[in-house]
Design a protein around this motif. Structure first.
Motif, PDB file in Angstrom:
ATOM      1  N   LYS A   1       0.828  -1.214   0.000  1.00  0.00           N
ATOM      2  CA  LYS A   1       0.000   0.000   0.000  1.00  0.00           C
ATOM      3  C   LYS A   1       0.855   1.254   0.000  1.00  0.00           C
ATOM      4  N   THR A   2       0.263   2.324  -0.519  1.00  0.00           N
ATOM      5  CA  THR A   2       0.907   3.630  -0.502  1.00  0.00           C
ATOM      6  C   THR A   2       0.735   4.243   0.876  1.00  0.00           C
ATOM      7  N   THR A   3       1.314   5.407   1.073  1.00  0.00           N
ATOM      8  CA  THR A   3       1.152   6.098   2.356  1.00  0.00           C
ATOM      9  C   THR A   3      -0.299   6.519   2.587  1.00  0.00           C
ATOM     10  N   LEU A   4      -1.083   6.591   1.504  1.00  0.00           N
ATOM     11  CA  LEU A   4      -2.510   6.926   1.622  1.00  0.00           C
ATOM     12  C   LEU A   4      -3.380   5.666   1.749  1.00  0.00           C
ATOM     13  N   MET A   5      -2.708   4.514   1.929  1.00  0.00           N
ATOM     14  CA  MET A   5      -3.365   3.216   2.135  1.00  0.00           C
ATOM     15  C   MET A   5      -4.093   2.687   0.889  1.00  0.00           C
ATOM     16  N   LYS A   6      -3.700   3.166  -0.274  1.00  0.00           N
ATOM     17  CA  LYS A   6      -4.238   2.629  -1.519  1.00  0.00           C
ATOM     18  C   LYS A   6      -3.326   1.500  -1.976  1.00  0.00           C
ATOM     19  N   PRO A   7      -3.882   0.486  -2.639  1.00  0.00           N
ATOM     20  CA  PRO A   7      -3.020  -0.611  -3.100  1.00  0.00           C
ATOM     21  C   PRO A   7      -2.052  -0.125  -4.179  1.00  0.00           C
ATOM     22  N   LYS A   8      -0.832  -0.610  -4.111  1.00  0.00           N
ATOM     23  CA  LYS A   8       0.163  -0.292  -5.138  1.00  0.00           C
ATOM     24  C   LYS A   8      -0.052  -1.270  -6.293  1.00  0.00           C
ATOM     25  N   ARG A   9      -0.941  -0.882  -7.181  1.00  0.00           N
ATOM     26  CA  ARG A   9      -1.328  -1.776  -8.281  1.00  0.00           C
ATOM     27  C   ARG A   9      -0.151  -2.150  -9.159  1.00  0.00           C
TER      28      ARG A   9
END
Length: 75
Positions: free
Chosen positions: A50-58
């Motif tokens: 995940k990124t620092t914004l908690m989105k998956p690192k696709r």
């Protein structure tokens, strides 16, 4: 496969002991889904990057799939 759509992969975080049950459930759901929603493959992972914004690192998930495809071609 007509090549007009992307492959759908599921990345699943679960305990090792549950992989078989989860696998069976995903196969069943995928079989019942319309063609454009069918899973090509599912991957059991320890965690979703995940990124620092908690989105998956696709891009990392896609990289994992591409590496698996390369390994399969070499066999």
């Amino acid at each position: 496969d007509d090549g007009n759509c992307d492959e759908i992969h599921a990345f699943v975080v679960t305990e090792k002991k549950n992989e078989e049950n989860v696998s069976a459930a995903l196969k069943k759901r995928s079989a019942e889904a319309p063609k454009y929603m069918k899973l090509k493959r599912f991957h059991f992972v320890d965690e979703i990057p995940k990124t620092t914004l908690m989105k998956p690192k696709r891009y990392l998930l896609k990289k994992m799939v591409d590496e698996e495809k390369q390994k399969a071609k070499l066999k």
